[in-house]
Design a protein around this motif. Sequence first.
Motif, short mmCIF file in Angstrom:
data_model
loop_
_atom_site.label_atom_id
_atom_site.label_comp_id
_atom_site.label_asym_id
_atom_site.label_seq_id
_atom_site.Cartn_x
_atom_site.Cartn_y
_atom_site.Cartn_z
N TRP A 259 0.80 -1.19 -0.10
CA TRP A 259 0.01 -0.07 -0.09
C TRP A 259 0.74 1.33 0.20
O TRP A 259 0.50 2.29 -0.82
CB TRP A 259 -1.01 0.08 1.17
N LYS A 260 1.94 1.41 0.84
CA LYS A 260 2.85 2.52 0.82
C LYS A 260 3.40 2.85 -0.63
O LYS A 260 3.82 4.03 -0.75
CB LYS A 260 3.77 2.53 1.77
N ALA A 261 3.72 1.61 -1.35
CA ALA A 261 4.31 1.75 -2.52
C ALA A 261 3.27 2.35 -3.80
O ALA A 261 3.47 3.27 -4.57
CB ALA A 261 5.17 0.87 -2.95
N ILE A 262 2.10 1.47 -3.95
CA ILE A 262 1.34 1.68 -4.88
C ILE A 262 -0.06 1.71 -4.65
O ILE A 262 -0.99 1.74 -5.48
CB ILE A 262 1.37 0.31 -6.09
N GLY A 263 -0.44 1.89 -3.18
CA GLY A 263 -1.85 2.23 -2.93
C GLY A 263 -2.50 3.16 -3.39
O GLY A 263 -1.87 4.40 -3.51
N ASP A 264 -3.75 3.07 -3.87
CA ASP A 264 -4.52 4.22 -4.38
C ASP A 264 -6.08 3.83 -4.30
O ASP A 264 -6.55 2.69 -4.94
CB ASP A 264 -4.09 4.28 -6.00
N LYS A 265 -6.70 4.74 -3.52
CA LYS A 265 -8.14 4.26 -3.08
C LYS A 265 -8.69 4.49 -4.56
O LYS A 265 -9.99 3.68 -4.55
CB LYS A 265 -8.71 5.61 -2.12
N PHE A 266 -8.56 5.13 -5.43
CA PHE A 266 -9.35 5.17 -6.62
C PHE A 266 -9.35 3.85 -7.43
O PHE A 266 -10.32 3.33 -8.03
CB PHE A 266 -8.87 6.12 -7.49
N PHE A 267 -8.11 3.11 -7.31
CA PHE A 267 -8.06 1.97 -8.00
C PHE A 267 -8.54 0.77 -7.07
O PHE A 267 -9.24 0.00 -7.71
CB PHE A 267 -6.34 1.49 -8.27
N VAL A 268 -8.84 0.83 -5.99
CA VAL A 268 -9.59 0.07 -5.18
C VAL A 268 -10.87 -0.02 -5.57
O VAL A 268 -11.64 -0.87 -5.66
CB VAL A 268 -9.48 0.21 -3.59
N VAL A 269 -11.47 1.17 -5.58
CA VAL A 269 -12.98 1.34 -5.81
C VAL A 269 -13.29 0.93 -7.02
O VAL A 269 -14.23 0.29 -7.50
CB VAL A 269 -13.36 2.83 -5.66
N HIS A 270 -12.45 1.39 -8.33
CA HIS A 270 -12.44 1.00 -9.75
C HIS A 270 -12.54 -0.66 -9.52
O HIS A 270 -13.42 -1.23 -10.25
CB HIS A 270 -11.21 1.57 -10.72
N HIS A 271 -11.69 -1.40 -9.11
CA HIS A 271 -11.38 -2.84 -9.13
C HIS A 271 -12.76 -3.42 -8.63
O HIS A 271 -13.17 -4.29 -8.86
CB HIS A 271 -10.26 -3.38 -8.29
N LEU A 272 -13.18 -2.97 -7.38
CA LEU A 272 -14.24 -3.71 -6.68
C LEU A 272 -15.66 -3.30 -7.63
O LEU A 272 -16.24 -4.31 -7.66
CB LEU A 272 -14.29 -2.93 -5.28
N ALA A 273 -15.65 -2.14 -8.18
CA ALA A 273 -16.85 -2.06 -9.12
C ALA A 273 -16.75 -2.99 -10.14
O ALA A 273 -17.88 -3.28 -10.68
CB ALA A 273 -16.90 -0.38 -9.48
N ALA A 274 -15.54 -3.09 -10.85
CA ALA A 274 -15.49 -4.02 -11.99
C ALA A 274 -15.81 -5.38 -11.56
O ALA A 274 -16.55 -6.16 -12.08
CB ALA A 274 -14.21 -3.87 -12.64
N LEU A 275 -15.30 -5.79 -10.42
CA LEU A 275 -15.77 -7.27 -9.93
C LEU A 275 -17.09 -7.56 -9.57
O LEU A 275 -17.58 -8.53 -9.90
CB LEU A 275 -14.95 -7.59 -8.62
N TYR A 276 -17.59 -6.48 -9.17
CA TYR A 276 -19.14 -6.52 -9.01
C TYR A 276 -19.96 -6.62 -10.30
O TYR A 276 -20.79 -7.49 -10.53
CB TYR A 276 -19.71 -5.34 -8.21
N ALA A 277 -19.50 -5.97 -11.33
CA ALA A 277 -20.15 -5.94 -12.47
C ALA A 277 -19.83 -7.39 -13.17
O ALA A 277 -20.78 -8.14 -13.92
CB ALA A 277 -19.80 -4.97 -13.44
N TYR A 278 -18.58 -7.99 -13.16
CA TYR A 278 -18.06 -9.10 -13.64
C TYR A 278 -18.88 -10.23 -13.09
O TYR A 278 -19.12 -11.40 -13.65
CB TYR A 278 -16.72 -9.39 -13.56
N TYR A 279 -19.37 -10.36 -11.80
CA TYR A 279 -20.17 -11.21 -11.01
C TYR A 279 -21.28 -11.76 -12.11
O TYR A 279 -21.32 -12.93 -12.02
CB TYR A 279 -20.74 -10.67 -9.82
N TYR A 280 -21.93 -10.74 -12.46
CA TYR A 280 -23.16 -11.03 -13.38
C TYR A 280 -22.93 -11.64 -14.70
O TYR A 280 -23.46 -12.58 -15.05
CB TYR A 280 -24.02 -9.91 -13.47
N VAL A 281 -21.78 -11.34 -15.14
CA VAL A 281 -21.36 -12.17 -16.49
C VAL A 281 -21.08 -13.73 -15.98
O VAL A 281 -21.21 -14.56 -16.61
CB VAL A 281 -20.04 -11.35 -17.12
N LEU A 282 -19.86 -13.77 -15.01
CA LEU A 282 -19.32 -15.07 -14.69
C LEU A 282 -20.51 -15.93 -14.07
O LEU A 282 -20.50 -17.05 -14.13
CB LEU A 282 -18.12 -14.73 -13.77
#
Length: 243
Positions: free
Chosen positions: A90-113
């Motif tokens: 987290w100290k090196a590459i941590g980014d709240k925006f990317f966490v939100v982006h990844h979680l939102a994408a995973l939520y959407a991909y749940y319906y596909v998979l």
Amino acid sequence: MRVISGVGWPWTHSASLSSPSRDKQKVEWNSRTVSTFHALLVGIFCLYILFFDDAVNEDPVWGDPTLVKTNVAITTGYLISDLLLIFYYWKAIGDKFFVVHHLAALYAYYYVLGQGMLPYFANFRLLAEFSTPCVNQRWFFEVLGYPKSSRPNMANGVAMAVVFFMVRIAVMPVYYSRMYAVYGTEAFYLVPWGGRVAWICSSICLDIMNVMWMHKIARGCYRVLRSARRSKAVTPQENGKSD
């Protein structure tokens, strides 16, 4: 998965950096390398599906999602591994925006998979991955010491602006025309509310961000090209790098 090793790392350039800074750049260097590989793999697979998967193109909501599931599964695996790395480093590459982006994408991909719905739209969104290599390459050039006015950097900047526009902006009419064509149909109403939210709302929010990013990229590209023409600085070395 992104491994934290020294393979491919520009040790000579990093020698002048402090140890924490060097370690941070090593983490991000390897992170972006895997990101580029993932983007190219998924993007090429995405094009194949769009051109040759008749089942998905004929029924964008409930067409046979077999190939799309494979492509989305690759991206899902990458997102999960990337989240783990983000949290671990987290100290090196941590980014709240990317966490939100990844979680939102995973939520959407749940319906596909999980339910096999909306394969065309899920796959179409993956076209955006083609802009990732240029974005990563811009960072690589910066770490390697290439000035913004160098030919490799300017060529990559122009390519980034063009590719970003093609895969994120120019494709919007095609995407939303297909969405409008299925809106209100029987196939549409078979999609649960959660799936519709993940589909419609996320698409609109993402494209608003894409337009904002495109504006910034275009302005930045224009400024670099304009300053390069007027620059009377010392001619860089043959490889385009600064001393």
